[in-house]
Design a protein around this motif. Structure first.
Motif, short mmCIF file in Angstrom:
data_model
loop_
_atom_site.label_atom_id
_atom_site.label_comp_id
_atom_site.label_asym_id
_atom_site.label_seq_id
_atom_site.Cartn_x
_atom_site.Cartn_y
_atom_site.Cartn_z
N LYS A 158 0.81 -1.19 -0.25
CA LYS A 158 0.21 -0.02 0.07
C LYS A 158 0.85 1.33 0.12
O LYS A 158 0.56 2.24 0.77
CB LYS A 158 -0.96 -0.01 1.13
CG LYS A 158 -2.02 -1.28 1.33
CD LYS A 158 -2.91 -1.14 2.38
CE LYS A 158 -3.82 -2.35 2.34
NZ LYS A 158 -4.85 -2.35 3.47
N GLY A 159 1.87 1.24 -0.87
CA GLY A 159 2.83 2.55 -1.17
C GLY A 159 3.68 2.75 0.18
O GLY A 159 4.45 3.75 0.16
N ILE A 220 9.09 3.20 -4.77
CA ILE A 220 7.58 3.04 -4.61
C ILE A 220 7.04 3.65 -5.89
O ILE A 220 5.84 3.33 -6.30
CB ILE A 220 7.37 3.79 -3.41
CG1 ILE A 220 7.84 2.92 -2.14
CG2 ILE A 220 5.72 3.88 -3.17
CD1 ILE A 220 7.87 3.53 -0.94
N SER A 221 7.51 5.06 -6.05
CA SER A 221 6.81 5.67 -7.28
C SER A 221 6.89 5.09 -8.70
O SER A 221 6.00 4.92 -9.57
CB SER A 221 7.27 7.08 -7.26
OG SER A 221 8.62 7.04 -7.65
N SER A 224 4.63 2.06 -8.59
CA SER A 224 3.09 2.57 -8.71
C SER A 224 2.74 3.07 -10.21
O SER A 224 1.49 2.84 -10.63
CB SER A 224 2.69 3.59 -7.85
OG SER A 224 3.64 4.85 -8.24
N GLU A 225 3.68 3.54 -10.77
CA GLU A 225 3.59 4.10 -12.38
C GLU A 225 3.79 2.75 -13.36
O GLU A 225 3.53 3.14 -14.54
CB GLU A 225 4.42 4.94 -12.63
CG GLU A 225 4.30 6.23 -11.92
CD GLU A 225 5.40 7.28 -11.71
OE1 GLU A 225 6.47 6.97 -12.61
OE2 GLU A 225 5.47 8.24 -11.21
N GLN A 289 5.20 -9.86 -7.60
CA GLN A 289 3.78 -9.50 -6.97
C GLN A 289 3.18 -10.68 -6.36
O GLN A 289 3.41 -11.82 -6.79
CB GLN A 289 3.02 -8.46 -7.84
CG GLN A 289 1.76 -8.39 -7.42
CD GLN A 289 0.66 -7.65 -8.29
OE1 GLN A 289 0.79 -7.80 -9.43
NE2 GLN A 289 0.05 -6.68 -7.72
#
Length: 315
Positions: A158-159, A220-221, A224-225, A289
């Motif tokens: 969750k980031g 993290i970024s 997410s991208e 994942q």
């Protein structure tokens, strides 16, 4: 009057049809369905970018990944210092990973990454040494890790980074390493740990070429991208390579070096200079994942109630 009373009190008469020799079938409220259970599996993406001066030979990092059962991956970073002794550092790391893959289904290993490292190391005959990390996901969702040296692993949920392993070093820039020499480390020196994972958790692992050149927030970024694990692994490796050749980038490596007392000469400090820049190196990235899937339970069938409680029973 009495006759009338007797008539009213007579029992009523009902017509009873003859009993059929074949009684009607009763519809059961239950039917047989196949039981299922939830198991954790890894979807794995990988990417390797060799050191610019070692691109022709493919670099000195090696890895393998396997999604069978729960999933397993491993990374070995050949120690470049062996090149000064006319030894190809890549030979040891590649053989160590090849042996790790070969012993994966060994009965003695039984999903234990530390035992897998022991057997792979014992079977490696090449001269050299390497830092190494092996991670095995059990079907229950527990990730088991054995690491020697400074290959890294982080779990993102969750980031946020919710788990990270620490590097093992004798001193700055001299990590623990599995070696062909008796004086080196063995599987007994491994950092052994486990972490319980959840559906959707992201695992980012890599050689020090990744974590020396990229910060957690960038990881993290980038994750997410990215649309998937393959794209994420490639994007992280390319970002780390970009930082590694940037002499103006204040990298995690340069920041750690300064914290350990390594810096520019004092007279440069007077001019405002400081040790800065990325670290050129082989860069290996594994992004995985965690996914949970329902699989048939070999224990047999179960009864499922019809109506508002329909559905497969999940253990």
């Amino acid at each position: 009057m009495a006759a009338s009373t007797a008539s009213r009190l007579s029992p009523p008469r009902f017509h009873v049809p003859p009993r059929s020799p074949h009684p009607p079938l009763r519809r059961s409220r239950f039917s047989l369905v196949r039981a299922a259970k939830l198991e954790a599996v890894l979807s794995i993406g990988t990417h390797l970018i060799p050191h610019p001066r070692k691109a022709a030979s493919g670099g000195e990092d090696a890895f393998f990944a396997n999604s069978d059962a729960g999933g397993v991956f491993a990374i070995a970073d050949g120690v470049s210092g062996w090149a000064e002794k006319d030894v190809n550092p890549a030979l040891f790391s590649r053989e160590l990973m090849r042996n790790s893959s070969n012993f994966l289904n060994d009965e003695e290993v039984n999903g234990d990454p530390q035992i897998l490292l022991m057997k792979a190391h014992a079977a490696t005959s090449s001269i050299g040494s390497a830092t190494v990390i092996i991670a095995v996901l059990e079907k229950s969702g527990t990730l088991k890790i054995a690491s020697v040296g400074d290959c890294g692993l982080k779990v993102i949920r969750k980031g946020q980074v919710m788990f990270s392993i620490s590097p093992q070093e004798h001193y700055f820039d001299c990590p623990y390493q599995i070696s062909s020499e008796a004086a080196g480390q063995t599987y007994q020196d491994a950092l052994v740990c486990s972490v319980n994972l959840m559906d959707g958790d992201m695992i980012v692992s890599g050689s020090d070429g990744l974590f020396d050149n990229i910060f957690d927030q960038e990881i993290i970024s980038t994750i997410s991208e990215s649309s998937g694990v393959d794209e994420a692994a490639k994007a992280l490796a390319e970002l780390a390579r970009k930082h590694s050749v940037d002499v103006t980038f204040d990298s995690p490596y340069s920041m750690e070096a300064r914290s350990k007392g390594f810096d520019v000469p004092w007279w440069k400090k007077l001019l405002g200079a400081k040790l800065i820049g990325g670290k050129m190196d082989d860069i290996t990235v594994v992004v995985a994942q965690v996914k949970t899937v329902a699989v048939p339970d070999e224990g047999g069938d179960i009864e499922e109630q019809k109506g508002n409680e329909q559905g497969i029973a999940v253990a």
